[in-house]
Each structure stands twice: as C-alpha cells, then as structure tokens.
Design an enzyme around this catalytic site. Structure first.
Site: not given
Lengths: 144, 144, 144, 144
Positions: B23-25
């Site tokens: 995942t990312d921000a």
C-alpha cells in the site's frame, strides 16, 4: 584484532527524498524502507571513497553482504520529507564492517541503525577476508 | 509464424493477499505493485507446468525478461484484500510470449495487464529462441 | 506489569515463496525483504486470531507501528525457495508487543528477528494503550 | 476539449541512481522498478512547478492516481548506473494528464513509458476535475 583504533571517523551525510513508493497506508514511510535508505547512503559513502560495488564485484570477485541489522524507529516521516542520512564506520575488522547510521528530519531523529556487513566470495557466498586494498581504503577514509 | 493457434487456453487463477508493504499513503495498493502480483502469478502458472525459473536458468542457460507491460487500473484495492489473479497465455512465438492478466476483488475488475516476455541468454542477455522443450510445454499447456 | 506470564506460546507457521521481486543482483534475497516476509507472517498470525488490521484501524481508531527491529541473516535464500516463517509472541505489554520470528529453508535457519511493535492512534500516531479487547485476544491466543 | 494545444513542452530531466534494492537475480534492474523511477521523476517535475503532493492532498483534498501505464523495456540497466529520466506532459485534460517518460543510460534508451494520471478526491477516490489553480500551473509550465 580489528582496526577500530585506526578508523577515520567518517560521518558521511546524504539526502533521501520520500516518494509514494516509500509510504504505506498508515500515511507514513514503511519501516522496512529505512533499510533501503541506509543502503543507498552506504553505497554513496563507498562511492566517495572511490569504491563502486559493481566494479568491486568484477575486479575483486567479492561483495558485501549484510549480516545483522538493528533499527530503532523514533518518529514517522512522510511523503515529500527530505531526510538526512548519516553514516559512520564504527568497526572495521578483517572480514566485517559495522556502521552506525541515522535518519534525521531537520533536528528530529527519525530512525537509527547499527548494520554489520561481511565480505563474501561472489560465487560461493562464503565469508572471506576483505581484500587488503579495500581494507586500506576503508581504514584510511578521511574525516568528512 | 507464431503458435497462437495451438495454444491451450490456460486460464490460471491464483490468489494474492494485500499487505502493508503493498500500500501507499493514498491508502490503496501502489500501482507499480500490481506488476509484482502479476509476476508472482506468472511464476505460479509456470510452476503448474513444471517449470521453475531458477532451474531453467541453470539447466537452459536462459531466462525470461519482460519487454513490454501495459496495465490499466480500474479501481483501487486495499490492505487485507484477497485478489484473484488470472493469467492467460495469448501468444506464444518463437522467442516471445504474450500474456493477459487481470486482478479481481470478488466480481470487481481491479486491474488488467498485457505483458510481453522474451527469452534471453542469462549471460549475454541477448534475445534468443525459446528452447524447444520449453516451447512444447507452453504450447501444450492444459486448460485449467 | 506486562502480561508475559499469561501469554500463550503461539508458534505460528506460514510459508513465503521467493519471487524475482525479492532478489537482488547478488543472486539472493535482498536482506531488507525479510522484514516484509516477517510482516506478512505477523499479519497472517493476527488473522488466525480473528484480527484484521484494516478492520482494526476503522473499528478501534488505532494501528500497530513497528518501533524496533533486530534481524540476523544466517544464510542466503534464492528464487523459488519456499521459506517457512515462524512467529511467536514473547512479550505482550500494555502498549507494545515483542515477537520472535524466524525464516527457515527446510532445516536451515535463514534469518531470525526480534520485532517490537507499539499501538498508536491512527490520526495522531501517538502511542496509546492496546484496546482491552485486542489485549485479551492476544494474551489468550491458543497454542498452535 | 483538452488543453493539449496550450501545453508548454516541459522536458524535465532528472537523474536516478541504481541501487541494490532496484536489481534482481537476473543481475539487472527489475522491470517494475522503472515505474518507481518514473514516479520519482514526475514528483520532481511537479516540485519544479511548485507543486508538492503532500501539500496538495491537504490543501486541495485530492491526489493524483495513475490509471494507465505502458512501458517498453529496450535494454537492461545495472547496479551503479546513473539513469537520466525525461518527463514530458503530452496531454492535459480536465481530469487527466498523460505523460511521456523515458530512461536513458548515456545515449542508450533503456525504457520508455506513457503514463495516464487522474485526479481523485482523497477520501472517496472518485475521479474529479483538476482544481483550476492546479490546471493553470500545469498548462503554463515553462519550457525547460
């Protein structure tokens, strides 16, 4: 036994920018990625000593392999942050190096690490002594 | 020219779980990571055909190298999602393969890709013909 | 102070397959990626306890954040290896957990880690006590 | 319909260094990682326009999400290579951008990509029009 006493105190500084790829769904840098940042900084520190790892692998038939990492995470960092990475060689033995590294956001300590690295034969991956030319370069690294 | 006509219609299905690392921000899976998911699924598809890439590299002196990727991202996926990855060999030429792959969350299409892969000599990285034993295995892959 | 005495000895086992994405030009798994393998195994261990982190973030307003990692790398692993990851909760305090994890290739120890994890408010990222329902689940985790 | 005609021809150049983390057991950069390199270069291109994505997410309540990537891989790159990444905005619509990007090693084209990006509400992740201030900045980006 080790050359600790002779080590030049090489505080190398290098900047890492935080990109999307480095973050996770918690909104912060994924902790495992600090090991990548520290790795990049060690590579750049070696480069300042004239040591390129791709060349070393071809010329010396060996490579560095990380054998031990301890990392403490003090505060989060986020997208677009510019982290300063400090690298210091603290022990230089016959076959292993130990480095202290830290990541800072302005005056805040983000994370700090102690990394032990061994030199191995590229083909067998067996630990072996650091080539003497390489050892000389590391031990005589200038203060920065 | 190509063996397209002879290709068994190998719809291989394989599940990928989304972890923090993926995942990312933005709170969703980082788009580049779908290429990793598709890669893992291709590896598992090859494994069902009895083909292990580490063995192939040693036994055949060659390896697959990706030459072209087109990916469309239709909807986001998130931490803990279980994605179904479908893999289908659509073209099997003398030196290259083309696969269609897609990632699904239940009945929702998350992303789909078209991946072209060539066979290269492991040392020179020069494109070369697929070894005939390998080609036979691919062309005769059973329907799943 | 901590609930160490009450902790069920949860040796959780989970398999990770090594893919291209996990390796580096040394021909072996990139050391930082073991932290990803250990993370996935912790996530699956939590899942066996009925704990899904995406749900926890929504329902409890908090999340786990890693505060300390020590990893020793004993021998390399390679493409296609199937690693067994063992996870054991060794300390469960009011606000932090400590886990021992190890990666094995058949009977060879590949790497081992000690991971400390805190519970933080998802918005402020401030450390906070583990919600009691979560703590109960962890402390009463059955032997596996 | 789109503002293509008005787009300044923004050839942005930015260097990426190849580290261990970027390579795989084939001895070359893992193909999925070029998407990371292109992402970093787009982020730096936006920064030259005064646009920081973390700020944009807070100030505008939206973020860019990649919807389409096509990448062709022409030749491998390796550890220690310094790649030049070129970024050019080729279409700027009301809600999406299309960019051409390429990675070069000296005078050799390593890979090239066409990336389509949409603007979405950060919370709903629904596509929405680019805020006018953002659109103005992009359309009027100076030649570099």
């Amino acid at each position: 036994m080790t050359n600790t006493a002779h080590i030049a105190n090489a505080h190398h500084q290098w900047q890492v920018r935080v990109y999307w790829e480095d973050t996770d769904a918690g909104g912060i840098v994924f902790y495992a990625n600090y090991l990548k940042f520290f790795e990049r900084a060690r590579t750049e520190w070696l480069r300042t000593l004239g040591l390129q790892q791709a060349h070393m692998q071809q010329a010396l038939g060996g490579m560095f392999v990380v054998s031990d990492t301890s990392v403490r995470y003090h505060r989060p960092s986020r997208l677009d942050d510019a982290l300063q990475i400090y690298t210091e060689l603290v022990v230089c033995g016959k076959a292993t190096l130990t480095l202290k590294q830290s990541a800072w956001l302005d005056t805040d300590l983000v994370s700090e690490a102690r990394i032990r690295i061994g030199w191995v034969n590229s083909h067998t991956l067996k630990p072996t002594r650091l080539p003497s030319a390489l050892l000389d370069t590391l031990v005589n690294a200038p203060r920065t």
